[in-house]
Design a protein around this motif. Sequence first.
Motif, PDB file in Angstrom:
ATOM      1  N   TRP A   1       0.820  -1.342  -0.494  1.00 13.67           N
ATOM      2  CA  TRP A   1      -0.421  -0.137   0.321  1.00 13.67           C
ATOM      3  C   TRP A   1       1.279   1.386   0.109  1.00 13.67           C
ATOM      4  O   TRP A   1       2.369   1.406   0.501  1.00 13.67           O
ATOM      5  N   SER A   2       0.575   1.957  -0.977  1.00 15.31           N
ATOM      6  CA  SER A   2       1.017   3.694  -0.504  1.00 15.31           C
ATOM      7  C   SER A   2       0.357   5.097  -1.178  1.00 15.31           C
ATOM      8  O   SER A   2      -0.510   4.216  -1.379  1.00 15.31           O
ATOM      9  N   ASP A   3       0.860   5.659  -0.315  1.00 14.16           N
ATOM     10  CA  ASP A   3      -0.143   6.873  -0.298  1.00 14.16           C
ATOM     11  C   ASP A   3       0.745   7.994   0.045  1.00 14.16           C
ATOM     12  O   ASP A   3       2.295   8.164   0.321  1.00 14.16           O
ATOM     13  N   SER A   4       0.628   9.639  -0.117  1.00 10.67           N
ATOM     14  CA  SER A   4       1.052  10.742   0.222  1.00 10.67           C
ATOM     15  C   SER A   4       0.301  11.742   0.166  1.00 10.67           C
ATOM     16  O   SER A   4      -0.990  12.135  -0.161  1.00 10.67           O
ATOM     17  N   TRP A   5       0.738  12.307   1.464  1.00  7.92           N
ATOM     18  CA  TRP A   5      -0.149  13.686   2.020  1.00  7.92           C
ATOM     19  C   TRP A   5       0.533  14.401   3.213  1.00  7.92           C
ATOM     20  O   TRP A   5       1.969  14.762   3.104  1.00  7.92           O
TER      21      TRP A   5
ATOM     22  N   TRP B   1      -1.196  11.202  11.523  1.00  7.78           N
ATOM     23  CA  TRP B   1      -2.173  10.007  10.367  1.00  7.78           C
ATOM     24  C   TRP B   1      -1.396   9.435  10.743  1.00  7.78           C
ATOM     25  O   TRP B   1      -0.554   8.191  11.105  1.00  7.78           O
TER      26      TRP B   1
ATOM     27  N   HIS C   1      -2.636   4.558   9.490  1.00  6.25           N
ATOM     28  CA  HIS C   1      -3.046   3.220   8.596  1.00  6.25           C
ATOM     29  C   HIS C   1      -2.799   2.126   9.269  1.00  6.25           C
ATOM     30  O   HIS C   1      -2.001   1.698  10.032  1.00  6.25           O
TER      31      HIS C   1
ATOM     32  N   SER D   1       5.411  10.678   1.846  1.00 10.69           N
ATOM     33  CA  SER D   1       4.858   9.554   1.167  1.00 10.69           C
ATOM     34  C   SER D   1       5.526   8.454   1.942  1.00 10.69           C
ATOM     35  O   SER D   1       6.471   8.168   2.417  1.00 10.69           O
TER      36      SER D   1
ATOM     37  N   VAL E   1       5.340   3.762   1.331  1.00 11.11           N
ATOM     38  CA  VAL E   1       5.571   2.911   1.059  1.00 11.11           C
ATOM     39  C   VAL E   1       5.377   1.426   2.357  1.00 11.11           C
ATOM     40  O   VAL E   1       6.769   0.878   2.828  1.00 11.11           O
TER      41      VAL E   1
END
Length: 294
Positions: free
Chosen positions: A87-91, A99, A101, A177, A179
Motif C-alpha cells: 500500500w502507498s500514499d502521500s499526504w 495520521w 493506517h 510519502s 510505501v
Amino acid sequence: MKLRNMEGRRLEGSRDSGDIPPYKDLGVPKASDRVPKIYPEGVRFSKRWVFFKTAWVGIILIILASIVFIFAATLTPEYYWAPVTHWSDSWTIKPAQEWYHSWTVNDPKNHVLEINVSVSGGNNDLRIYIDTPKGRVDYGKLTSPIHLKLNLTKYGTGKYTIHYDNSFSLITSKVVSVVETMYVFKEDTSDKDALYFVAIFLILVPGVILIGAGARKVATLVVDDDVIEAKLVASGKLELKVNNYKLDERIDHAVKFRAGKNESRVVEIKPVRTGWNNVGWMFSVDDQEVGRLP
C-alpha cells in the motif's frame, strides 16, 4: 509327602510323552518333505533369469537416476522474501497532528511488514509508532529517509495500526510519502523438484520398463551331450538355441525332435495353459516331463 507327589506327577507325565525327542536331537534339522526331482538318465533341466542388452540399458539408467537423485538430495533450498501485498500514499500532516493506517493480519507466520517513509518539511522528521496485538512498538522521532521492518510472527494475529505523528511540531507541516509492503518468507525447491522429476519419471521409470522388457527367463535342457536353451519372448513365444545354434523361427506351437547320443532321445516342447490367459511351456524327454517355463 508334598515332594513325593510332585515327583510322581512328573514321572507319570513322562510315560505319556514317549514321542518327545531327547534334548540331543533338538539341534538336528528336520528332513524336508520336498521330494527331489528325478530326471531320466543323462537329462538335466534348469531355469535362470538372463539380462539382455535392453535390460542392461535399463540398469544403466537406474544407476544414473540414483546419481541424479542423490545429487538432488544434496541441494540446499533457496530462501527469499516474497511480497504479498503493498500500500502507498502521500499526504500533508499539519502541525500537532498525526495520521495512521491499519492492517488486519490473519496469518502472521513468516511475515514481515516493511515501511519506507519520505518526509519533507522542517527537519524532515516524524515520529512513528505501531500498535500491535501485543502492544505498542515506538520507534520515536526519525529523520527521512525512514526504513522500518516489523516481524509479524513475533506479534501475532490481529490488527496493526501504523501512526505517523507530527504532534511534536508546533509550526511546520510535513509532506509524507509512505510505501508499506507485506512480505512472506518462502522456500524455493524448484531446482531440487525438477531433478527429482528427471530422476524418477524420465530416467528411473524408463529404466524399470527396459529391465522388464530385457529380462527373460531362460530354461536349459541338457540331454546327454546336447544343450537346448529356450527363452521366453514377446507374446509367449519361445526362442530356441540348440548347441549354441539359434533357430531363426520363434515357435508358438508344439515341436518334437531327436537329441542325445545317436539322436536316440525324443524331446518334446509344447505350450500348456498356466492360467485363464497365461501360456507356459512343458519340456519332455522320452514322454517324461522334466520341467516347465516359466
